[in-house]
Motif scaffolding. Structure first.
Motif, PDB file in Angstrom:
ATOM      1  N   THR A  21      -3.937  -1.454   0.913  1.00  8.92           N
ATOM      2  CA  THR A  21      -5.011  -2.397   1.208  1.00  8.92           C
ATOM      3  C   THR A  21      -4.385  -3.640   1.803  1.00  8.92           C
ATOM      4  O   THR A  21      -3.360  -4.123   1.320  1.00  8.92           O
ATOM      5  CB  THR A  21      -5.775  -2.770  -0.067  1.00  8.92           C
ATOM      6  N   GLN A  34      -0.569  -1.446  -2.721  1.00  6.36           N
ATOM      7  CA  GLN A  34      -0.823  -0.018  -2.756  1.00  6.36           C
ATOM      8  C   GLN A  34      -1.959   0.247  -3.736  1.00  6.36           C
ATOM      9  O   GLN A  34      -1.942  -0.257  -4.860  1.00  6.36           O
ATOM     10  CB  GLN A  34       0.431   0.726  -3.199  1.00  6.36           C
ATOM     11  N   ILE A  35      -2.949   1.057  -3.325  1.00  8.10           N
ATOM     12  CA  ILE A  35      -4.060   1.342  -4.235  1.00  8.10           C
ATOM     13  C   ILE A  35      -4.059   2.776  -4.755  1.00  8.10           C
ATOM     14  O   ILE A  35      -4.625   3.035  -5.807  1.00  8.10           O
ATOM     15  CB  ILE A  35      -5.427   0.987  -3.608  1.00  8.10           C
ATOM     16  N   THR A  36      -3.437   3.708  -4.036  1.00 11.87           N
ATOM     17  CA  THR A  36      -3.290   5.072  -4.546  1.00 11.87           C
ATOM     18  C   THR A  36      -1.928   5.618  -4.150  1.00 11.87           C
ATOM     19  O   THR A  36      -1.331   5.186  -3.167  1.00 11.87           O
ATOM     20  CB  THR A  36      -4.376   6.030  -4.006  1.00 11.87           C
TER      21      THR A  36
END
Length: 67
Positions: free
Chosen positions: A43, A34-36
């Motif tokens: 991703t 998870q990036i945000t």
């Protein structure tokens, strides 16, 4: 979307699938993170020479299942 599903993402194995037109394809991947949080964004690392990559690029959609 049930955001609590994001708590299941940790180091491990995943099945990444996608489809384009009438074809579907999937593969095992070991890099998903998870990036945000807002908006929830993931991703996925996919080799550009794989059929799954081509289908993701064409459809702009994919699915991740945590094993």
């Amino acid at each position: 979307m049930d955001l609590t599903a994001l708590f299941s993402i940790n180091y491990g194995l995943y099945i990444v699938t996608s489809g384009y037109q009438s074809q579907t394809n999937g593969q095992i991947a070991n890099t998903v993170f998870q990036i945000t949080a807002d908006p929830a964004t993931l991703t996925v690392s996919i080799n550009q020479q794989n059929l799954t990559h081509m289908m993701i690029a064409q459809s702009q959609k994919f699915n991740v299942s945590v094993l």
